[in-house]
Design a protein around this motif. Structure first.
Motif, PDB file in Angstrom:
ATOM      1  N   TYR B 640      -3.330 -14.096  -2.362  1.00  0.00           N
ATOM      2  CA  TYR B 640      -4.740 -14.422  -2.415  1.00  0.00           C
ATOM      3  C   TYR B 640      -5.557 -13.275  -1.812  1.00  0.00           C
ATOM      4  CZ  TYR B 640      -9.013 -17.008  -1.880  1.00  0.00           C
ATOM      5  OH  TYR B 640     -10.312 -17.397  -1.948  1.00  0.00           O
ATOM      6  N   ILE B 641      -6.387 -12.653  -2.620  1.00  0.00           N
ATOM      7  CA  ILE B 641      -7.126 -11.457  -2.182  1.00  0.00           C
ATOM      8  C   ILE B 641      -8.574 -11.828  -1.894  1.00  0.00           C
ATOM      9  CG2 ILE B 641      -8.008  -9.232  -2.990  1.00  0.00           C
ATOM     10  CD1 ILE B 641      -5.222  -9.035  -4.466  1.00  0.00           C
ATOM     11  N   ASP B 642      -9.030 -11.529  -0.697  1.00  0.00           N
ATOM     12  CA  ASP B 642     -10.360 -11.967  -0.289  1.00  0.00           C
ATOM     13  C   ASP B 642     -11.216 -10.857   0.296  1.00  0.00           C
ATOM     14  OD1 ASP B 642      -9.012 -11.591   2.033  1.00  0.00           O
ATOM     15  OD2 ASP B 642      -9.012 -13.686   2.659  1.00  0.00           O
ATOM     16  N   SER B 643     -10.803  -9.605   0.106  1.00  0.00           N
ATOM     17  CA  SER B 643     -11.653  -8.527   0.603  1.00  0.00           C
ATOM     18  C   SER B 643     -11.550  -7.311  -0.300  1.00  0.00           C
ATOM     19  CB  SER B 643     -11.274  -8.146   2.049  1.00  0.00           C
ATOM     20  OG  SER B 643     -10.076  -7.441   2.059  1.00  0.00           O
ATOM     21  N   ILE B 644     -12.613  -6.545  -0.349  1.00  0.00           N
ATOM     22  CA  ILE B 644     -12.629  -5.290  -1.110  1.00  0.00           C
ATOM     23  C   ILE B 644     -13.212  -4.215  -0.185  1.00  0.00           C
ATOM     24  CG2 ILE B 644     -12.727  -6.250  -3.411  1.00  0.00           C
ATOM     25  CD1 ILE B 644     -15.748  -6.005  -3.360  1.00  0.00           C
ATOM     26  N   PRO B 645     -12.919  -2.948  -0.414  1.00  0.00           N
ATOM     27  CA  PRO B 645     -12.162  -2.345  -1.514  1.00  0.00           C
ATOM     28  C   PRO B 645     -10.662  -2.638  -1.452  1.00  0.00           C
ATOM     29  CG  PRO B 645     -12.836  -0.651   0.048  1.00  0.00           C
ATOM     30  CD  PRO B 645     -13.475  -1.927   0.490  1.00  0.00           C
ATOM     31  N   LEU B 646      -9.972  -2.323  -2.554  1.00  0.00           N
ATOM     32  CA  LEU B 646      -8.570  -2.683  -2.732  1.00  0.00           C
ATOM     33  C   LEU B 646      -7.748  -1.470  -3.132  1.00  0.00           C
ATOM     34  CD1 LEU B 646      -9.093  -5.893  -4.800  1.00  0.00           C
ATOM     35  CD2 LEU B 646      -7.776  -5.799  -2.698  1.00  0.00           C
ATOM     36  N   GLN B 647      -7.143  -0.811  -2.196  1.00  0.00           N
ATOM     37  CA  GLN B 647      -6.246   0.287  -2.530  1.00  0.00           C
ATOM     38  C   GLN B 647      -4.815  -0.268  -2.600  1.00  0.00           C
ATOM     39  OE1 GLN B 647      -8.371   0.408   0.103  1.00  0.00           O
ATOM     40  NE2 GLN B 647      -9.879   1.911  -0.556  1.00  0.00           N
ATOM     41  N   PRO B 648      -3.889   0.469  -3.235  1.00  0.00           N
ATOM     42  CA  PRO B 648      -2.511  -0.032  -3.331  1.00  0.00           C
ATOM     43  C   PRO B 648      -1.935  -0.430  -1.976  1.00  0.00           C
ATOM     44  CG  PRO B 648      -2.772   1.868  -4.745  1.00  0.00           C
ATOM     45  CD  PRO B 648      -4.062   1.724  -3.989  1.00  0.00           C
ATOM     46  N   GLU B 649      -2.242   0.356  -0.926  1.00  0.00           N
ATOM     47  CA  GLU B 649      -1.668   0.039   0.384  1.00  0.00           C
ATOM     48  C   GLU B 649      -2.202  -1.292   0.910  1.00  0.00           C
ATOM     49  OE1 GLU B 649      -3.362   2.733  -0.407  1.00  0.00           O
ATOM     50  OE2 GLU B 649      -4.877   3.273   1.086  1.00  0.00           O
ATOM     51  N   LYS B 650      -3.447  -1.610   0.511  1.00  0.00           N
ATOM     52  CA  LYS B 650      -4.019  -2.878   0.949  1.00  0.00           C
ATOM     53  C   LYS B 650      -3.360  -4.037   0.194  1.00  0.00           C
ATOM     54  CE  LYS B 650      -8.549  -4.650   2.107  1.00  0.00           C
ATOM     55  NZ  LYS B 650      -9.963  -4.332   2.044  1.00  0.00           N
ATOM     56  N   ILE B 651      -3.116  -3.815  -1.092  1.00  0.00           N
ATOM     57  CA  ILE B 651      -2.437  -4.848  -1.880  1.00  0.00           C
ATOM     58  C   ILE B 651      -1.045  -5.072  -1.302  1.00  0.00           C
ATOM     59  CG2 ILE B 651      -1.656  -5.493  -4.198  1.00  0.00           C
ATOM     60  CD1 ILE B 651      -3.776  -3.446  -5.250  1.00  0.00           C
ATOM     61  N   PHE B 652      -0.378  -3.986  -0.931  1.00  0.00           N
ATOM     62  CA  PHE B 652       0.935  -4.093  -0.307  1.00  0.00           C
ATOM     63  C   PHE B 652       0.825  -4.861   1.007  1.00  0.00           C
ATOM     64  CE2 PHE B 652       4.463  -2.480   2.294  1.00  0.00           C
ATOM     65  CZ  PHE B 652       5.521  -2.772   1.442  1.00  0.00           C
ATOM     66  N   GLY B 653      -0.284  -4.604   1.733  1.00  0.00           N
ATOM     67  CA  GLY B 653      -0.512  -5.306   3.003  1.00  0.00           C
ATOM     68  C   GLY B 653      -0.626  -6.809   2.811  1.00  0.00           C
ATOM     69  N   TYR B 654      -1.279  -7.211   1.729  1.00  0.00           N
ATOM     70  CA  TYR B 654      -1.383  -8.648   1.427  1.00  0.00           C
ATOM     71  C   TYR B 654       0.014  -9.234   1.227  1.00  0.00           C
ATOM     72  CZ  TYR B 654      -6.439  -9.055   0.835  1.00  0.00           C
ATOM     73  OH  TYR B 654      -7.783  -9.130   1.050  1.00  0.00           O
ATOM     74  N   LYS B 655       0.860  -8.470   0.527  1.00  0.00           N
ATOM     75  CA  LYS B 655       2.225  -8.940   0.251  1.00  0.00           C
ATOM     76  C   LYS B 655       2.977  -9.159   1.555  1.00  0.00           C
ATOM     77  CE  LYS B 655       6.445  -7.445  -2.086  1.00  0.00           C
ATOM     78  NZ  LYS B 655       7.311  -7.058  -0.978  1.00  0.00           N
ATOM     79  N   GLU B 656       2.751  -8.222   2.488  1.00  0.00           N
ATOM     80  CA  GLU B 656       3.453  -8.295   3.766  1.00  0.00           C
ATOM     81  C   GLU B 656       2.843  -9.356   4.668  1.00  0.00           C
ATOM     82  OE1 GLU B 656       6.273  -6.219   4.580  1.00  0.00           O
ATOM     83  OE2 GLU B 656       6.068  -6.227   2.397  1.00  0.00           O
ATOM     84  N   GLY B 657       1.762  -9.960   4.226  1.00  0.00           N
ATOM     85  CA  GLY B 657       1.154 -11.069   4.969  1.00  0.00           C
ATOM     86  C   GLY B 657       0.173 -10.619   5.996  1.00  0.00           C
TER      87      GLY B 657
END
Lengths: 161, 657
Positions: B640-657
């Motif tokens: 669940y993504i709730d903030s921008i901007p969204l770089q790949p490392e941030k998307i990876f961060g979401y995955k890692e919780g």
């Protein structure tokens, strides 16, 4: 340091700091304001010139390195038929890049069409990736370059438009 | 020689005889008091130095109720705050001398260490219905925290000003969207009559509203220096300074708490907004009011509670930015709406149809937009298919190589300012038909693009039957053109064309009856009912792939449908939306150069009635694309993504919780 080179078809000599950027040399010493300083980091393409026929970002080139070379800016290029094709192509397709990016874009389009007279959408998009500007939209950009390519081809084949 | 290139002159192309070059010396401290300024004697002798005490009159620049110091006198509130101006004949020497000046600070506590009250500028609260009772009765409560980060305007031409002082007139060349604000600010700081300051505007490249307030400050810096030196002064802000201390989109935090009934429909909304305006607010109340007025969007709710706050921090002043807060507001609202649909087990489209308000912005206007964009993008089928693929992956039924998602969002753009400087505010233009039947448009509005200028010429030309080549938009000079207001919030599309139409009608009445030249001035009072606030709505669908290992995003397609009233020039409208999509992707972190392939963008317009006046669309994409993109990414990545901007490392961060 005294530097002699060809600028827009004429031989010029200037005594200048060899470490001065080419864009500053052209704007300040030769008063060629068609090219712009832009980002000064080689990102925006506003300072594009033709250096020995190759498109070059003049903010990344030292003055000393143009010694004995041929530099063409938009002012020099605007005397050519190729310029007319691009300018007319842009106009016909209502592609109106802003005055800041237009000089660099025109030279980049020329360099593309020299290598590839009938580029695909993807090739146009990739070739202009170094000249992106806030005024850009994709449809107009593609339309403008295709139109320029069409006029250039027509002129080469002696067709009247 | 066939044709010479005639370059458009921008602010960094303008020079004056015997001109000095100036630079701004900025604070190295983010929060402190200036204890001492060490200036070598040679620097004092060779260069012009300007401090706050050199400002002849007003020492601040005002934007309605908000003010910014021209130069810090004692207190500094952010790193980069202007303290001194240094000017000399050679630019390199000025920059070298600037490095010889050292400023001592007594550090004070930063905003982060202060209490909430200390950095609260103002707040607004409102409530309708009975929110507490409604939350108690709700079948389910869904909460979400949404954050949007800064975005820099990234204009091509720099910020700057060139000022030539004179006994009768001070001439200011300024790269601005608001020439008369520059004029008034310079006049107030110099203690002169406004008419003795003449502002001339060179070329201004597209700017995302980054040239509203900052140019006035820069122009005052240059003007005060020029008057002290009694010589022309050129002040061009270096790119580095602009990047670190220039205008930017203000970061916003929005918390949505929503009560739902058994069917998953909204019964109550509680929304908190915190807008970080940086060290000084600029037009901040306007931004907060725009957010609050649109915070619940088109959705029906029996109870609504809103609490909005403007806070300061030790970041550089953000000021206004394209959308004036609405883009951040719609990212939060529409991302939350997609989440509400999901938790209730509904599709994003059907959930919206069930939750639209019955009054005001209603289903009647929005359903055609959504139906069109959903149909063209095949949204419902793809959404269900990608949901199933995700489920299969979670169940380990079948491991998929690519992660794919599709997202939907509504977007909204409101034209015109809600607040005005004072009751006397009025916007005017002049049309003059000369002896040679050429039509001259005199306005201080900044076209922003060549397309806008052509659009104005087309309107005037078509009404009066004059070829657009004979319609001339005159250069902007405040002594020659009337005050047409700030070129913001679709002003160029919703206000200037109306004035042109009315002025053309005035010329029509006199043409062939009165001798040429004929000159007609038309004025609108923006706060009156006449101006209104035309708005645009749009729906966007974004479909994308996410690389399963690198988390790089590949765009598969973007579909957009818009209702913006009368579309005068479809080609130009498409170009504006496409351009807005690219700027939005840049904000999201998928920048222009980050798109390796031509993005596929499919745009259509809903004909809501050709009588409706044209409304602005320049900011619409930034209201739609972020939530549609992040929702697609949420579906693809499974987080669940709730903030921008969204770089790949941030998307990876979401995955890692």
């Amino acid at each position: 340091m005294n530097i002699t080179f060809r600028l827009n078809g004429e031989e010029v000599s200037i005594d200048t700091n060899p470490a001065k950027r080419l864009v500053s040399l052209l704007r300040e010493d030769f008063k060629l304001t068609g090219i712009k300083h832009g980002c000064r980091t080689g990102t925006c393409g506003a300072c594009t010139v033709l250096l020995d026929g190759e498109i070059t970002l003049s903010c990344l080139v030292f003055a000393f390195s143009v010694k004995g070379s041929e530099v063409v800016t938009i002012e020099g290029f605007s005397r050519t038929s190729e310029f007319q094709d691009i300018r007319d192509g842009f106009k016909r397709s209502s592609y109106l890049p802003c005055g800041y990016c237009a000089p660099g874009k025109i030279l980049a389009v020329h360099a593309l069409l020299e290598l590839n007279p009938q580029p695909s959408e993807q090739e146009i998009y990739a070739a202009l990736s170094g000249n992106r500007c806030k005024c850009d939209d994709i449809s107009s950009l593609l339309r403008g370059v295709r139109s320029a390519a069409f006029l250039r081809e027509a002129r080469h084949h002696g067709r009247k438009i | 020689m066939k044709e010479k290139w005639s370059p458009t002159l921008f602010i960094d192309d303008i020079t004056e005889k015997d001109m000095l070059h100036a630079c701004v010396i900025r604070s190295a401290s983010a929060a402190g008091e200036i204890v001492d300024i060490h200036i070598p004697e040679e620097v004092r002798k060779q260069f012009i130095l300007v401090t706050a005490s050199d400002i002849p009159a007003k020492k601040t620049v005002s934007f309605f109720n908000d003010t910014i110091p021209v130069l810090a006198e004692k207190e500094v509130r952010y790193q980069g705050e202007p303290i001194l101006i240094l000017a000399g004949t050679e630019e390199e020497e000025v920059l070298e001398a600037a490095r010889e000046i050292h400023i001592e600070y007594q550090e004070t506590s930063q905003s982060a260490e202060k209490s909430e009250e200390e950095h609260l500028v103002f707040e607004k609260k409102s409530a309708t219905g009975k929110p507490d009772a409604a939350f108690k009765a709700a079948a389910r409560i869904v909460e979400g925290n949404y954050r949007t980060g800064i975005q820099r305007p990234g204009y091509s031409d720099p910020q700057g000003a060139v000022v030539k002082p004179g006994k009768k007139t001070v001439t200011v060349h300024s790269s601005t969207q608001w020439p008369f604000h520059v004029r008034d600010s310079v006049a107030q700081s110099l203690g002169r009559d406004a008419v003795s300051v003449v502002v001339s505007v060179p070329g201004v490249s597209p700017h995302l509203d980054g040239k509203i307030w900052f140019p006035s400050l820069v122009a005052v810096h240059a003007a005060v220096t020029a008057v002290k030196a009694n010589k022309p002064v050129r002040l061009i802000i270096p790119r580095e300074d602009d990047f670190f201390y220039g205008p930017r989109r203000a970061p916003v935090f929005i918390q949505h708490k929503t009560g739902l009934d058994e069917e998953g429909n909204i019964t109550v909304m509680d929304i908190q907004v915190i807008l970080d305006v940086g060290a000084y607010p600029v037009l901040a109340e306007e931004m907060l009011d725009r957010i609050i007025n649109s915070i619940s969007g088109p959705y029906a709710t029996k109870a609504l509670r809103i609490h909005g706050k403007i806070i300061t921090s030790n970041n550089p002043p953000a000021g206004t930015f394209t959308g004036f807060g609405l883009n951040q507001c719609f990212f939060a609202l529409e991302t939350h709406a997609n989440r509400l649909a999901e938790v209730g087990g509904n599709g994003p489209i059907e959930w919206r149809f069930a939750n639209f308000r019955k009054k005001g912005i209603s289903a009647d206007q929005l359903v055609p937009i959504i139906a069109d964009v959903a149909s063209r993008s095949d949204f419902d089928r793809k959404f269900a298919a990608y949901k199933m693929l995700k489920k299969q992956k979670e169940d380990n039924v079948e491991e998929r190589e690519s992660l794919r998602g599709i997202g939907f969002s509504l977007g909204y753009q409101l034209s015109g300012l809600l607040h005005q400087e004072d009751e006397a505010t009025a916007y005017s233009i002049v049309l003059r038909l000369d002896d040679n039947e050429k039509l001259h448009l005199l306005t201080s509005a900044i076209p922003g693009s060549k397309g806008t200028r052509e659009f104005w010429k087309e309107i005037a030309g078509s009404i009066l039957g004059i070829d657009t080549e004979n319609v001339i938009v005159e250069a902007i000079n405040s002594s020659l053109v009337p005050d047409s207001g700030p070129s913001i919030l679709s002003h160029n599309v919703s206000v200037i064309p109306r004035l042109i139409e009315r002025a053309c009608q005035g010329i029509q009445k006199r043409r062939f009856r009165s001798p040429l030249p004929i000159e007609v001035k038309r004025t609108i009072k923006p706060a009156g009912s006449e101006s209104g606030h035309p708005s645009s709505w749009g729906g966007a669908v974004v479909e994308l792939d996410v690389h399963p290992h690198s988390y790089e995003v590949g765009l598969r397609g973007i579909w957009i449908t818009i209702d913006c009233g009368r579309v005068i020039n479809r080609e130009s409208a498409v170009a504006t939306i496409e351009s807005g999509v690219l700027h939005s992707l840049e904000w999201l972190g998928a920048g222009l150069s980050g798109l390796p392939v031509v993005p596929r963008i499919f745009i259509e317009f809903v004909d809501s009635g050709k009588k409706n006046p044209p409304a602005g669309i320049g900011e619409l994409a930034a209201s739609m694309i972020p939530a549609a993109y992040s929702s697609a990414l949420s579906q693809a990545a499974g987080y669940y993504i709730d903030s921008i901007p969204l770089q790949p490392e941030k998307i990876f961060g979401y995955k890692e919780g």
